[in-house]
Motif scaffolding. Structure first.
Motif, PDB file in Angstrom:
ATOM      1  N   PHE A  26      44.064  46.862  40.100  1.00 55.80           N
ATOM      2  CA  PHE A  26      44.917  46.576  38.381  1.00 55.80           C
ATOM      3  C   PHE A  26      45.366  48.326  38.071  1.00 55.80           C
ATOM      4  O   PHE A  26      45.754  49.297  37.833  1.00 55.80           O
ATOM      5  N   LEU A  27      44.020  48.961  38.112  1.00 53.17           N
ATOM      6  CA  LEU A  27      44.107  50.422  37.593  1.00 53.17           C
ATOM      7  C   LEU A  27      44.410  51.278  39.246  1.00 53.17           C
ATOM      8  O   LEU A  27      44.725  52.890  38.438  1.00 53.17           O
ATOM      9  N   SER A  28      44.322  50.848  39.782  1.00 52.96           N
ATOM     10  CA  SER A  28      45.936  52.058  40.942  1.00 52.96           C
ATOM     11  C   SER A  28      46.657  51.518  40.649  1.00 52.96           C
ATOM     12  O   SER A  28      47.888  52.072  42.096  1.00 52.96           O
ATOM     13  N   LEU A  29      47.460  50.334  39.827  1.00 52.49           N
ATOM     14  CA  LEU A  29      48.465  50.597  39.998  1.00 52.49           C
ATOM     15  C   LEU A  29      49.533  51.851  39.980  1.00 52.49           C
ATOM     16  O   LEU A  29      51.259  52.002  40.217  1.00 52.49           O
ATOM     17  N   ASP A  30      49.173  52.986  39.532  1.00 52.13           N
ATOM     18  CA  ASP A  30      49.997  54.069  38.938  1.00 52.13           C
ATOM     19  C   ASP A  30      50.158  54.505  40.541  1.00 52.13           C
ATOM     20  O   ASP A  30      50.941  55.566  39.733  1.00 52.13           O
ATOM     21  N   VAL A 100      43.148  57.094  36.666  1.00 48.97           N
ATOM     22  CA  VAL A 100      43.512  56.701  36.259  1.00 48.97           C
ATOM     23  C   VAL A 100      44.356  57.180  35.203  1.00 48.97           C
ATOM     24  O   VAL A 100      43.888  57.587  34.163  1.00 48.97           O
ATOM     25  N   SER A 101      45.712  55.839  34.889  1.00 49.82           N
ATOM     26  CA  SER A 101      46.299  56.653  33.329  1.00 49.82           C
ATOM     27  C   SER A 101      45.959  55.883  31.946  1.00 49.82           C
ATOM     28  O   SER A 101      44.269  54.609  32.604  1.00 49.82           O
ATOM     29  N   ALA A 102      45.915  56.958  31.072  1.00 59.07           N
ATOM     30  CA  ALA A 102      45.003  55.278  29.808  1.00 59.07           C
ATOM     31  C   ALA A 102      45.418  54.786  29.660  1.00 59.07           C
ATOM     32  O   ALA A 102      45.045  53.810  29.203  1.00 59.07           O
ATOM     33  N   TYR A 103      46.675  54.390  29.791  1.00 59.92           N
ATOM     34  CA  TYR A 103      47.699  53.305  29.859  1.00 59.92           C
ATOM     35  C   TYR A 103      46.495  52.377  30.759  1.00 59.92           C
ATOM     36  O   TYR A 103      46.564  50.944  29.961  1.00 59.92           O
ATOM     37  N   ARG A 104      46.550  52.466  31.861  1.00 60.37           N
ATOM     38  CA  ARG A 104      45.712  51.182  32.978  1.00 60.37           C
ATOM     39  C   ARG A 104      43.962  51.406  32.293  1.00 60.37           C
ATOM     40  O   ARG A 104      43.689  50.098  32.407  1.00 60.37           O
ATOM     41  N   GLN A 105      43.713  52.405  31.450  1.00 60.80           N
ATOM     42  CA  GLN A 105      42.374  52.360  30.953  1.00 60.80           C
ATOM     43  C   GLN A 105      42.468  51.243  30.122  1.00 60.80           C
ATOM     44  O   GLN A 105      41.636  50.626  29.664  1.00 60.80           O
ATOM     45  N   LEU A 106      43.616  50.941  28.944  1.00 58.65           N
ATOM     46  CA  LEU A 106      43.125  50.874  27.923  1.00 58.65           C
ATOM     47  C   LEU A 106      43.423  49.707  28.153  1.00 58.65           C
ATOM     48  O   LEU A 106      42.260  48.138  27.324  1.00 58.65           O
ATOM     49  N   LEU A 107      44.768  48.799  29.508  1.00 57.91           N
ATOM     50  CA  LEU A 107      44.368  47.190  29.697  1.00 57.91           C
ATOM     51  C   LEU A 107      43.547  47.096  29.879  1.00 57.91           C
ATOM     52  O   LEU A 107      42.719  45.257  29.576  1.00 57.91           O
ATOM     53  N   PHE A 145      48.579  40.532  32.254  1.00 63.41           N
ATOM     54  CA  PHE A 145      49.110  41.585  32.227  1.00 63.41           C
ATOM     55  C   PHE A 145      50.051  42.165  32.589  1.00 63.41           C
ATOM     56  O   PHE A 145      51.299  42.928  32.599  1.00 63.41           O
ATOM     57  N   LEU A 146      49.623  41.559  34.339  1.00 63.11           N
ATOM     58  CA  LEU A 146      50.644  41.904  35.807  1.00 63.11           C
ATOM     59  C   LEU A 146      51.671  41.322  35.253  1.00 63.11           C
ATOM     60  O   LEU A 146      52.722  41.845  35.230  1.00 63.11           O
ATOM     61  N   LYS A 155      55.159  47.539  28.710  1.00 61.83           N
ATOM     62  CA  LYS A 155      55.217  49.096  28.743  1.00 61.83           C
ATOM     63  C   LYS A 155      54.122  49.984  28.932  1.00 61.83           C
ATOM     64  O   LYS A 155      53.802  50.226  27.484  1.00 61.83           O
ATOM     65  N   GLU A 156      53.940  51.379  29.018  1.00 62.10           N
ATOM     66  CA  GLU A 156      53.234  51.936  29.111  1.00 62.10           C
ATOM     67  C   GLU A 156      53.842  52.481  27.640  1.00 62.10           C
ATOM     68  O   GLU A 156      52.597  52.949  27.050  1.00 62.10           O
ATOM     69  N   ASP A 157      54.952  52.326  27.047  1.00 63.81           N
ATOM     70  CA  ASP A 157      55.476  52.993  26.145  1.00 63.81           C
ATOM     71  C   ASP A 157      55.735  52.154  25.610  1.00 63.81           C
ATOM     72  O   ASP A 157      56.544  52.335  24.139  1.00 63.81           O
ATOM     73  N   ASP A 158      54.964  51.067  25.506  1.00 64.27           N
ATOM     74  CA  ASP A 158      55.946  50.170  24.184  1.00 64.27           C
ATOM     75  C   ASP A 158      55.075  49.183  24.474  1.00 64.27           C
ATOM     76  O   ASP A 158      54.860  48.068  25.352  1.00 64.27           O
ATOM     77  N   LEU A 159      53.811  48.701  24.120  1.00 61.50           N
ATOM     78  CA  LEU A 159      53.196  47.723  23.626  1.00 61.50           C
ATOM     79  C   LEU A 159      53.709  47.182  22.250  1.00 61.50           C
ATOM     80  O   LEU A 159      52.428  45.942  21.673  1.00 61.50           O
ATOM     81  N   THR A 160      54.041  46.571  21.422  1.00 61.26           N
ATOM     82  CA  THR A 160      54.130  45.877  20.179  1.00 61.26           C
ATOM     83  C   THR A 160      53.948  44.848  20.818  1.00 61.26           C
ATOM     84  O   THR A 160      52.809  43.975  19.885  1.00 61.26           O
TER      85      THR A 160
END
Length: 468
Positions: A26-30, A100-107, A145-146, A155-160
């Motif tokens: 999961f953390l490597s998906l970027d 590892v992006s901030a987005y992946r870290q967050l999820l 999440f996947l 997605k990275e810019d929409d977690l509404t």
């Protein structure tokens, strides 16, 4: 390859359990496409893929250290990689060090923080958005999440939607998402001045102007035409591995909802006639035109299977506003896998579409005067070789397809995707097996030529993951 390096990977892999492997994937998906990660069932295969993607190698284990730190395996860091929690915390504070992006870290952090009851609540609230078989009791939060990402629910810019779900019973985690979004606004991806012009503010800061996006609403969006030369009249020029490139492009562009067609083994005249044929078609109900050309080449030229050449400029000119009025104002994109000369960039045993073990492919134009809305992605700059692996396809095209799979779902524009391809391919070294004992190291630098006037963002169909 270094024996100690392999031993280290073996020992680390033996210490990892199933849930930890899922977290690493999961953390490597970027950096690795989902389709590759899904097929991995054990840690050794995961490490092999990271090596293929040049994410880890003997002497450079920074990404492996970060992954182990992220999943809390500090014991493995200390025992096998000579690091510690404190060392990693210091290292990852250096700008650009974290992969590892901030987005992946967050999820991943959210998945770790949720209790089993919380996970049940999330699944219950997603019943209308996700298929029932994806919300079974044994589905982990990372798996959920996947599926949410596949269906573009998050997605990275929409977690509404994720915030709406969590605010009812985990307001503390919803707050973490708010903080992430605020930081993202502050660190918004800078727009390159050469692509999206800006104005200089009072303190010398660049103020970015709004950039339009090309319309991408028709289905299909347009034609994706692949002209793929494999078998030449002179067998010594046959291009092993090029079939893999065709398969990768078809998989990606069919997923992107293009009418994708491949034409194999064309003479120079036939290449020109085929391109001209598509330029004469009616594109009024289409948004875009994409053309891939795989062959041998020389500076500004493509070679047909008959060893004759066609000028790149003549091919591109078929799609000028006057020659193809139904595509006027719409993006025309050409990707060319071919050499542009016979010189290697001085620096994986691979091939270059020229001849030899590491094969080479030469080609494309240096300018496209008087033609708007055209982008040409070339596998190499003028005068240099372009490399192709006989087993897995060309370095440039395979990297391009991987990056599109990774970044199109995030709404990243094509020019930015191609820049990441330039970075990755330009950072590799290739061993060319020529007259030198053991071969010599060469490099490859792709090139982007563009007269695009807007951002080109490929729309991902709702709920449609990429097909194998």
């Amino acid at each position: 390859m270094n024996t100690d390096f392999h031993k280290l990977l073996f020992e680390v892999s033996e210490a990892l359990v199933t849930d930890e492997l899922a977290a690493l994937k999961f953390l490597s998906l970027d950096h690795v496409p989902m389709r590759k990660l899904e097929a991995i069932q054990e840690p050794k295969a995961f490490f092999e893929v990271l090596q293929e993607k040049d994410m880890i190698e003997a002497g450079d284990l920074a990404f492996l250290r970060e992954l182990l730190y992220r999943i809390g395996r500090i014991d493995l860091l200390a025992a096998h990689l000579g690091s510690s929690r404190e060392q990693m915390e210091r290292d990852l504070q250096v700008q650009g060090r974290a992969k590892v992006s901030a987005y992946r870290q967050l999820l991943y952090g959210i998945a770790e923080d949720l209790t089993p009851e919380d996970v049940k609540s999330v699944k219950f609230l997603l019943q209308k958005q996700l298929p029932k078989n994806k919300l079974q009791d044994n589905a982990s939060m990372l798996q959920v999440f996947l599926e949410m990402e596949r269906n573009r629910i998050i997605k990275e810019d929409d977690l509404t939607m994720l915030k709406d779900i969590l605010k009812a019973f985990r307001a503390d985690i919803k707050k973490k998402i708010d903080i992430y979004e605020e930081k993202k606004k502050e660190l918004r991806y800078p727009v390159p001045v050469s692509v999206h012009p800006g104005e200089q503010g009072a303190e010398g800061k660049t103020t970015n102007l709004p950039v339009e996006t090309y319309k991408m609403k028709n289905i299909p969006h347009g034609y994706c035409v692949i002209l793929n030369n494999y078998i030449f009249n002179n067998p010594k020029y046959n291009r092993k591995g090029t079939v893999k490139d065709g398969e990768a492009v078809k998989r990606v562009f069919q997923w992107l909802q293009f009418e994708t067609v491949e034409h194999m083994d064309l003479e120079a005249k036939e290449i020109y006639e085929k391109v001209k044929e598509y330029s004469k078609r009616d594109h009024r109900n289409m948004d875009c035109f994409v053309c891939f050309i795989f062959s041998h080449g020389e500076k500004q030229k493509i070679k047909g299977i008959d060893d004759e050449f066609v000028n790149i400029k003549d091919l591109v000119s078929c799609f000028s506003g006057s020659n193809c009025p139904s595509l006027a104002g719409k993006p025309k994109v050409f990707f060319i896998q071919a050499c542009q000369g016979s010189v290697g960039h001085p620096a994986v045993a691979v091939e270059a579409d020229f001849s030899g073990h590491l094969e080479t492919d030469a080609t494309p134009p240096t300018s496209i005067p008087d033609l708007a809305d055209i982008l040409i992605g070339m596998s190499t700059v003028e005068d240099y070789l372009s490399f192709r692996r006989t087993e897995s396809g060309s370095v440039y095209i395979q990297c391009l397809c991987d990056k599109m799979e990774l970044l199109c779902p995030q709404g990243v524009d094509l020019l930015t995707i191609l820049t990441t391809v330039n970075e990755e391919v330009g950072g590799k070294e290739f061993k060319v097996w020529d007259q030198m004992p053991g071969g010599k190291l060469e490099k490859q630098m792709p090139q982007i030529i563009t007269t695009l006037r807007k951002q080109l963002i490929f729309e991902i169909p709702q709920g449609q993951p990429i097909k194998e």
